[in-house]
Scaffold this motif. Sequence first.
Motif: not given
Length: 520
Positions: A144, A208, A213
């Motif tokens: 991420y 998250k 992502p």
Amino acid sequence: MRKREGNQMKIIFVPFVAYIIPMVIMFYMALMMLLRNPKQTEHRLASLVIFFYGLLFLEEYIRFFLPIEYSPIISKYWFSSIGILIPSLFMHFFIKLTSLNEKMPKPLYPYIFYTPILLVVFTLLTGKNIMSNETFIQLGIWKYPDFNASYLTTLTVSIIISFLLLLIVFYLRARAINENQKNILSVIAVAMIIIIFIVTIFGYVNFKHVVPPFSYIYSGLIWGIALPYAMIKYNLLAPYSKRYEILYNLNPAPIVLVDEHGKIKEANPATNILLQDEAVVGRCLHDLFTDFHKEQWLQHFKQHFRNKKKFTKYETKIKLPSNEQRYVLLEGDYLLVDEQPHNIIIIRDIHTEKLVTKQVKFLAYHDPLTNLANRRYFYEVAEKTIKKNIPCAFLLIDLDGFKPINDQYGHQLGDDYLVHFAELLERHVAGRGLAARTGGDEFVLCTTEGEITDFVQGLLHTFESNPFTIGSTIIPIKVSIGISRYPFDGSKVETLMKKADEAMYRIKHKGKNGYQIFMN
């Protein structure tokens, strides 16, 4: 062991579903869009927008398998650069699609849309990161980004530009000139609203462990749905084949596609109207021509096929089921359909135009009341006869007592009297010369008849035995005729007409209703 195998399957399967499937969809949509019309700017731009969305999925798929230290580099040079190009291309596409480019200054269009590319160039030249994330963290199988100021600034500017474009879409929709255009703009507006919402939520909020992502790149799939829907439902970015079909069906001129034997393979609606037949397809084109014109057309048609060249302005006549015959103008070209030779022929109905042209031409050389030749035509024919050195006689005919007939019975009856007289004159002259009306009650005649005395006496007898009759009223026809002869009395039309006029006045002084041959 099983847990390790499960993790390996997860590492392979999850990115495949998350990135490869969307990428393939986007690439397919981009190719489909391009192939609809590769020469059209709008198609190329729309294809590039979708293709670049596919590249974002490819970048994320590659980044997924690379060590995390490579993420900032790939994000800076690949992800961010494409992220800059997509809005630029979309703005160019949208402005071109809505024809707003026509209102833009030429020095600005389309270059102004690509000014953000300067940021990409700056990054490539300096290596400085001013558009993307610099740090990433590994959480499970995902890497991420750690949101920074550069990333948030770029994202915010992108959303603002998209929102401004949305306002333009609403403005154009309110001023749409037809329902179809309004529907297309509605689809674009809905797609943009959904995309702005997705980008805003997944761009600013870091989900998250929940989603992959940069999840906002899935907004590209919205275009993958919206554009095909608009293309199918509302003909957005119709290919040339579709535009041809529309023009073909709406064209007011009949258009037929025929094979080398003349069999009609296709015909537009205008053909059915002209030919008065709803079942034109399957008929032979050659059967439409009149017997007089058919043989000439067949020769022309076969020669056209042999030469494989187009032809224009082929004028002919066709016959309709009602037995009416109409003038048409044909234009055709040779082409291959399914590797077989064909002709596409445009049929222009010029019947009314032809009749009007004939009428105009006729009136230029004829008297509109009696349909006899006028002075101009008479003089042309007479001069040609003299040039050929053909012996002939000129008769100048004046109706006796026509003014009292007009005064007593009115001009309408006077006109009918003149028409009746002209018919008798033309009937007697038929095949032996030309009769013309040169004035109110004055007529001229040029004849090649050898025995002029017998000819004139026969003419006087025709008038005497066919008086003008209306109801119980009978009006006799009396005339004074002056005659001159070529070559005895002169060699020019003007001279011969003058001498015929002198002879006519002599007979008028003698008591009228007779004839006088010019004598020196």
